[in-house]
Write an enzyme that holds these catalytic residues in place. Structure first.
Site, mmCIF file in Angstrom:
data_model
loop_
_atom_site.group_PDB
_atom_site.id
_atom_site.type_symbol
_atom_site.label_atom_id
_atom_site.label_comp_id
_atom_site.label_asym_id
_atom_site.label_seq_id
_atom_site.Cartn_x
_atom_site.Cartn_y
_atom_site.Cartn_z
ATOM 1 N N ALA A 32 -1.752 5.409 2.287
ATOM 2 C CA ALA A 32 -2.968 4.552 2.060
ATOM 3 C C ALA A 32 -3.069 3.951 3.560
ATOM 4 O O ALA A 32 -1.898 3.678 4.096
ATOM 5 C CB ALA A 32 -2.815 3.760 1.061
ATOM 6 N N LEU A 85 0.805 -1.258 0.117
ATOM 7 C CA LEU A 85 -0.169 0.009 0.041
ATOM 8 C C LEU A 85 0.957 1.296 0.013
ATOM 9 O O LEU A 85 1.854 1.066 0.871
ATOM 10 C CB LEU A 85 -0.758 0.033 1.298
ATOM 11 C CG LEU A 85 -2.020 -0.882 1.293
ATOM 12 C CD1 LEU A 85 -2.531 -0.862 2.693
ATOM 13 C CD2 LEU A 85 -3.067 -0.273 0.338
ATOM 14 N N ASP A 86 0.438 2.246 -0.712
ATOM 15 C CA ASP A 86 1.109 3.516 -0.683
ATOM 16 C C ASP A 86 1.303 4.023 0.867
ATOM 17 O O ASP A 86 0.335 3.725 1.664
ATOM 18 C CB ASP A 86 0.223 4.534 -1.479
ATOM 19 C CG ASP A 86 0.375 4.415 -3.047
ATOM 20 O OD1 ASP A 86 1.419 3.620 -3.263
ATOM 21 O OD2 ASP A 86 -0.485 5.063 -3.590
ATOM 22 N N PRO A 87 2.418 4.798 1.000
ATOM 23 C CA PRO A 87 2.578 5.241 2.445
ATOM 24 C C PRO A 87 1.367 6.129 2.892
ATOM 25 O O PRO A 87 0.898 5.972 4.123
ATOM 26 C CB PRO A 87 3.831 6.220 2.574
ATOM 27 C CG PRO A 87 4.513 5.658 1.299
ATOM 28 C CD PRO A 87 3.515 4.978 0.435
#
Length: 312
Positions: A50, A46-48
């Site tokens: 998110a 997951l993106d930071p």
């Protein structure tokens, strides 16, 4: 010489509710350290920015993480209209600002166009690799490299809220779908630009949302165990889901005890009632002990592909 283990042997899947602001790998390392696990791996970054469901596989469960990586996902996303950023989310720099003249019906019509199978060009700010380096490393240097469009499927995309310049949606999609790219494309379709301000993964495969735990909860349990002079394993291990939950979407093939040894030694076996092709989840005996994953070979036999090694 016997190799000294660097952690304890523990098998299972924990559904971490990843907080915002840290990478998926940082979250993984924190969980691994709390469990004192010898081996751990996550199932799709997951993106930071998110938050949300990040299944973390411990021990032998890591052998089956690819099945979760390949599974469908569900996301809640909030997009801000009128501003486009270089990363398509609020972590980036605003590169274009435009007035928002969007009505509800137009928004619904544009959202509907994302349903079904489409070709999506991944964002430059992604972990996909080009010549061995993640795309985001090139992007940070201002270098754009060629990316191939990938087939993705959006099974459902629903509008939950539209207030002012904010749009909230829920997306059910196939693996490899970039929600930031969907939002960026939606903004261009609407003529005003858009970027992600909140992204939360609410589902991976069929895992229950309510089984997620936060790092704060895990830390609190560990601290309580220390105060009560209990073993950390006694409070953390009950949170683990069985490792075969990672492959529960596969049809089950149950083998009799006489065939279990053959399977565990990598031999293909004939099993009555097995599917005619494809991947299968192999269990053994009346207890249905999870043995691993196999594939139906050209002779109709169950050929083991990834097997669980129990014990130390």
């Amino acid at each position: 010489m016997v190799r000294r283990r660097k952690g304890r042997v523990i098998h299972g899947v924990i559904l971490l509710d990843k907080p915002t602001g840290i990478s998926s790998n940082d979250a993984l390392q924190k969980v691994k350290r709390l469990y004192g696990a010898e081996k751990a791996g996550h199932t799709g970054a997951l993106d930071p920015l998110a938050t949300g469901m990040l299944p973390i596989c411990l021990g032998e469960a890591t052998k089956f993480s690819q099945f979760l990586l390949d599974s469908d996902k569900r996301y809640r996303v909030i997009a801000k209209l009128g501003e486009r950023t270089d990363t398509s989310d609020s972590d980036g720099q605003v590169v274009q600002t435009r007035p928002v003249h969007v009505d509800y019906d137009t928004l619904l019509a544009c959202i509907a166009k994302f349903r079904g199978e489409t070709d999506q060009v991944p964002s430059m700010f992604s972990a996909l690799k080009y010549q061995g380096r993640p795309l985001y490393e090139y992007a940070r240097q201002g270098i754009e490299v060629p990316r191939e469009a990938r087939k993705i499927t959006v099974y459902e995309i629903e509008l939950h809220r539209f207030e002012g310049d904010e749009v909230e949606m829920e997306v059910h999609c196939s693996k490899g779908t970039y929600i930031r790219t969907i939002v960026d494309d939606l903004g261009e379709m609407l003529g005003c630009g858009a970027h992600v301000t909140m992204l939360r993964r609410v589902g991976v495969a069929n895992y229950p949302y309510e089984r997620m735990v936060t790092l704060e909860q895990l830390n609190a349990l560990v601290e309580q165990a220390h105060r009560d002079e209990k073993a950390v394993a006694d409070v953390l291990d009950p949170l683990l889901l069985p490792m075969d939950t990672a492959v529960e979407a596969l049809p089950e093939v149950n083998v009799i005890p006489e065939l279990m040894t053959l399977i565990q030694h990598g031999q293909a076996v004939q099993v009555s009632g097995a599917p005619s092709d494809g991947m299968v989840r192999i269990t053994g005996g009346e207890q249905k002990l999870f043995l691993g994953v196999g594939e139906i070979d050209d002779n109709g036999k169950v050929a083991p592909k990834r097997l669980v090694v129990y014990g130390e």
